[in-house]
Design an enzyme around this catalytic site. Sequence first.
Site, mmCIF file in Angstrom:
data_model
loop_
_atom_site.group_PDB
_atom_site.id
_atom_site.type_symbol
_atom_site.label_atom_id
_atom_site.label_comp_id
_atom_site.label_asym_id
_atom_site.label_seq_id
_atom_site.Cartn_x
_atom_site.Cartn_y
_atom_site.Cartn_z
ATOM 1 N N ASP A 67 -4.199 41.605 30.909
ATOM 2 C CA ASP A 67 -5.598 41.609 30.461
ATOM 3 C C ASP A 67 -6.531 42.030 31.591
ATOM 4 O OD1 ASP A 67 -5.438 39.350 31.978
ATOM 5 O OD2 ASP A 67 -6.077 37.957 30.430
ATOM 6 N N HIS A 84 -6.880 50.822 30.497
ATOM 7 C CA HIS A 84 -5.514 50.755 29.958
ATOM 8 C C HIS A 84 -4.626 51.795 30.653
ATOM 9 C CE1 HIS A 84 -6.958 47.966 27.086
ATOM 10 N NE2 HIS A 84 -7.533 48.831 26.272
ATOM 11 N N LEU A 178 17.409 44.693 35.674
ATOM 12 C CA LEU A 178 16.226 44.001 35.167
ATOM 13 C C LEU A 178 16.099 44.122 33.639
ATOM 14 C CD1 LEU A 178 13.357 42.718 35.796
ATOM 15 C CD2 LEU A 178 12.500 45.075 35.788
#
Length: 292
Positions: A67, A84, A178
């Site tokens: 955020d 973004h 990962l």
Amino acid sequence: MNSTAIILFSRPAVQLNEGALQKSGAAVFVLLDTKLKAQVEKAPRWPLLKPPLPPERMPRHVAIIMDGNGRWATRQGFVRIRGHSAGVDSVRAATRYCGQVHVQALTLYAFSTENWKRPQTEIRFLFRLLKRYLVAERPELIANGVRLTSIGNTRALPDDVKDELHLTEQLTASNKGLNLCLALNYGAHDEILHSTQLLAARVASGKLKPDEITESVFENHLFTAGMPGLDLLIRTAGETALLTALREAQAELQEYREEDTALLRAMWAMQADHAVALRREEERGYAKGLAD
Ligand code: FPP
């Protein structure tokens, strides 16, 4: 378990039933198409980094709530969506870093069920970014053994995004590095509902007794089943409020005090010139530490 070898091409012409494949225990071999194979060969191989904490203090599962993008862009005098685009650079840096220091799982809360309330233009932009990210990063993820998975109700995503997501999931399914987990159309209530429906179906079919629903049985029916428990949660906006779903997890979080500063400093130092990192450092007071 049977050992049937199924070959999936990176652009499968026919949709295979993945659930059935997994249940059958069949070995799945993925054959990359020539273009992707060449891209994977050219992709950067991540050098190993010394983990910033002793092994017993290293988080196994880090989650990032992405955020603050809009607020950052607005403060810089940019349109909100520019935040973004900058966020994707942070995603790349955080993924590389977690892969390099052997964090087992990195969950990125990228699009929540609430986000559908945003303007259509912003939603379209976000999905275009996500699609572009999936295509562009795929070779590097494959080259470095990353397994990409998703949580949330991805059925509601636009078809072209869903296709790229599922293709990346298929192509990386057997990777052992990962686990990069994208939370997409994720909602706390949705997750609880989904888990409850699965459990209710098992009870109704007589496979499970109500008093056999323990905490671990419940956890095994969450979207995150099979992932290590969350150890470290980061909000890139530097806020402390948590999504409903994460309040529970918060109670379980190990306490990272001095060590979390070290870990975060190391994580963000990789991209210290990047806006999102700087914003976090400022807001958390880490800027001083980085400058030392
Ligand atoms: C929150 O910032 C961020 C989002 C709603 C979207 C994050 C998603 C992407 C950047 C798309 C690409 C995703 C990946 C995983 C590559 P905000 O607009 O809520 O900012 P604010 O908190 O300042 O309002």
